[in-house]
Each structure stands twice: as structure tokens, then as C-alpha cells.
Design an enzyme around this catalytic site. Sequence first.
Site, short mmCIF file in Angstrom:
data_model
loop_
_atom_site.label_atom_id
_atom_site.label_comp_id
_atom_site.label_asym_id
_atom_site.label_seq_id
_atom_site.Cartn_x
_atom_site.Cartn_y
_atom_site.Cartn_z
N PRO A 2 -34.47 -67.50 67.71
CA PRO A 2 -34.05 -68.18 68.92
C PRO A 2 -34.83 -67.78 70.16
O PRO A 2 -34.57 -66.76 70.76
CB PRO A 2 -32.59 -67.76 69.06
CG PRO A 2 -32.38 -66.68 68.05
CD PRO A 2 -33.67 -66.33 67.45
N GLU A 3 -35.75 -68.60 70.56
CA GLU A 3 -36.30 -68.53 71.91
C GLU A 3 -35.95 -69.86 72.56
O GLU A 3 -35.20 -70.63 71.99
CB GLU A 3 -37.80 -68.24 71.85
CG GLU A 3 -38.05 -66.92 71.12
CD GLU A 3 -39.48 -66.45 71.10
OE1 GLU A 3 -40.28 -66.97 71.89
OE2 GLU A 3 -39.80 -65.57 70.30
N LYS A 60 -32.19 -68.41 76.16
CA LYS A 60 -31.94 -68.40 74.73
C LYS A 60 -30.48 -68.74 74.43
O LYS A 60 -29.98 -68.49 73.35
CB LYS A 60 -32.28 -67.01 74.16
CG LYS A 60 -33.74 -66.64 74.42
CD LYS A 60 -34.05 -65.21 74.09
CE LYS A 60 -35.49 -64.91 74.47
NZ LYS A 60 -35.83 -63.48 74.33
N HIS A 94 -22.11 -65.94 55.74
CA HIS A 94 -22.40 -65.50 57.10
C HIS A 94 -22.02 -66.55 58.15
O HIS A 94 -22.48 -66.48 59.28
CB HIS A 94 -23.87 -65.12 57.24
CG HIS A 94 -24.26 -64.01 56.32
ND1 HIS A 94 -23.75 -62.73 56.45
CD2 HIS A 94 -25.07 -63.97 55.24
CE1 HIS A 94 -24.26 -61.96 55.50
NE2 HIS A 94 -25.05 -62.69 54.75
N ARG A 112 -27.25 -61.18 60.71
CA ARG A 112 -27.38 -59.85 61.32
C ARG A 112 -26.38 -59.60 62.43
O ARG A 112 -26.22 -58.46 62.88
CB ARG A 112 -28.81 -59.68 61.85
CG ARG A 112 -29.82 -59.63 60.72
CD ARG A 112 -31.24 -59.58 61.23
NE ARG A 112 -31.54 -58.29 61.83
CZ ARG A 112 -32.69 -58.01 62.41
NH1 ARG A 112 -33.62 -58.93 62.49
NH2 ARG A 112 -32.91 -56.84 62.92
N ARG A 153 -42.89 -54.62 88.48
CA ARG A 153 -42.95 -53.98 87.16
C ARG A 153 -44.36 -53.48 86.88
O ARG A 153 -44.85 -53.59 85.75
CB ARG A 153 -42.53 -54.99 86.10
CG ARG A 153 -41.13 -55.54 86.31
CD ARG A 153 -40.10 -54.47 86.11
NE ARG A 153 -38.75 -54.98 86.27
CZ ARG A 153 -37.67 -54.34 85.83
NH1 ARG A 153 -37.79 -53.17 85.24
NH2 ARG A 153 -36.47 -54.85 86.01
N ARG A 263 -42.24 -53.74 70.26
CA ARG A 263 -42.22 -55.02 69.54
C ARG A 263 -43.58 -55.27 68.90
O ARG A 263 -44.62 -55.01 69.52
CB ARG A 263 -41.89 -56.17 70.49
CG ARG A 263 -40.63 -55.98 71.31
CD ARG A 263 -39.40 -55.80 70.46
NE ARG A 263 -39.21 -56.92 69.56
CZ ARG A 263 -38.68 -58.09 69.92
NH1 ARG A 263 -38.26 -58.27 71.14
NH2 ARG A 263 -38.55 -59.05 69.04
#
Length: 276
Positions: A2-3, A60, A94, A112, A153, A263
Site C-alpha cells: 500500500p502506497e 496510504k 486472514h 501481518r 531534515r 529500508r
Amino acid sequence: MPELAEAEFYRKRWHQAAVGRRVTAVLTHDRAKIFRGTNPAALRRALTGAKLLGSAAAAKQMLFRFGGGAWLGVHLGMSGELRAEPAGYVPQKHDHLVLRTHRAALVFRDPRMFGRVQFHTGAGPPAWWTRIAPPLLSTAFTAEAVAAFLRRRARAPVKTVLLMQERFPGVGNWMADEILWRAAIHPKRRAGTLRPVEARALWRESRRVARLALATIAGRGDHLPPDLNVHIPGSWLFNHRWQDGGRCPKTKQLLVREEVGGRTTCWSPARQKLTG
DNA sequence: GTGCTTGTTGGCCA
DNA sequence: GTGGCCAACAAGCA
């Protein structure tokens, strides 16, 4: 998976299957972690007999609006999926939430359980929804805002910065790599070291990837592609990033996969240099 | 068995 | 207080 484009794809799937229809029954796995922070019993009571009136996707997340001021929020986490099954569908292992109508069964499946279902009642949408940052394709997502965020950042790798939902809502791991690859920026570059022209390229490619991903994955208008990711062109990094020995579609050189900011990250060393 | 996985969060530390 | 890093969450897959 899911993006932002996947969220839109799944929203459309539920919407097309059931908009205007009344929910006749609601099944929940009350102990499933996806219900953390919400009350499955209250959700069942409010949605049973309610009509699906509308839906929206942002970042998302998805929000489904029902009659009686009931709102159902869905975040798919890492492995969540929304399905539209025939009426009479028998839930699988699930499947944590099933909304039945006379015509279809709307299923939330998530092995998950990193995903999340949120239930809200009220005249307007819940606060967590209205707090989502402005979409990449909105006029509020400006090159200046991106540049300012990169300065704030400054010491973080630019890959990590692209995953921050407060400025890049809906960008996930593959989109971040796709954006950096198109903008020819090395994922390990510290955000503060990007030159203005690079910051602007990052902004531009963020919007381009969002637009292309939505059109390709979620379809245009009312059109819903039959499956996720089936029509993604070979000219994207996407289709090469997970293959060992995968090659950059632009340079034909070998791609690199390495962890950045925790990641797995894929880039084209011939195109994305650490010394900008 | 091992070592991955398109996400988020909270705790720790500088 | 802010920003950055990392482990944890859980289950399936190769």
C-alpha cells in the site's frame, strides 16, 4: 503493497462494489490487532444496516462514509488488502473484517496485521483524516515547501526524508526509490546537501511519479484495472528493482540494492552519484 | 533453519 | 524540545 496509488486502487474496488448499497451484516475478528484503538462491537452496530455513501483515499489511507454519520478508516500497513467478493463469500484465515451487502462481500485481509481499521461517528470526518498532509498533486505541495523540509531534515539521508508522511504523504519504499532514480539523486545524500536544482527535481519527480502511479495502478476516472501492477512499464525502475542482476532501464548498468535508513533501497550507481 | 518483505511507532540518545 | 536511528510488531515466502 500500500502506497498512495494502491490505496486509491483498493478504495475504488470497495466503492464500485458497494456504493449506494446497504450493509446487511458485519463480521469482525475482534482480537485482531488491526482493531487496536477502536471498538469492533460499536463498529458492527453502527455499520449494520447503514448505506455506503462515499469514499476517499489520501496518502496510504482510505475513508469510507456510511449513513448515520459512521466513518470507516483503513490503513493497509505492509500486507493489507481490500477485496470485493461475491455475496455468500466464506471468510478466509486472514480476513479480519467483512461487510456484506446483497450483492458483494467487502473484505479486509491482512496477514501481518500492521494495517489498521478505525471507526468514527460524527457529522464530519475524524481528526486523523483531516490532519493528513496535502497531497503531492495538490497546489499546497510546492517546490518551496519541499526545499524547506529538506533544510529542516538536513542531516537525514534523502531516502529517509521521502518516506516522511508529514511532507510526502503516500510515498513508500518503491515510490521513494523511483523518485530518486528519476531525479538522479543518490539515496544516501544528506537532505541538506541537495542543490536548489536537485531539490526542485525531487519536487517535480515526486509529483510525476504520483501522477503516473495513480493513472497506471489505480486507473483513470471510473476505470479500475483488473489487478495491481500489471501494466507498469518496463521503463520504470519498479520492474527491475527486486531482480538480482537487474539493470537500470536508462543506463543499462547494474542496479545496486542496499539498506538505507533501515529500508532496502535500489538505485542506479551510473546515474545517482553520492558526490552531487 | 535463515533471511528477507511496498509501514509505523515509541524509546533512546545526541 | 528537536532530530535521527533502530527495534519491534507478525506472517508468509524463497
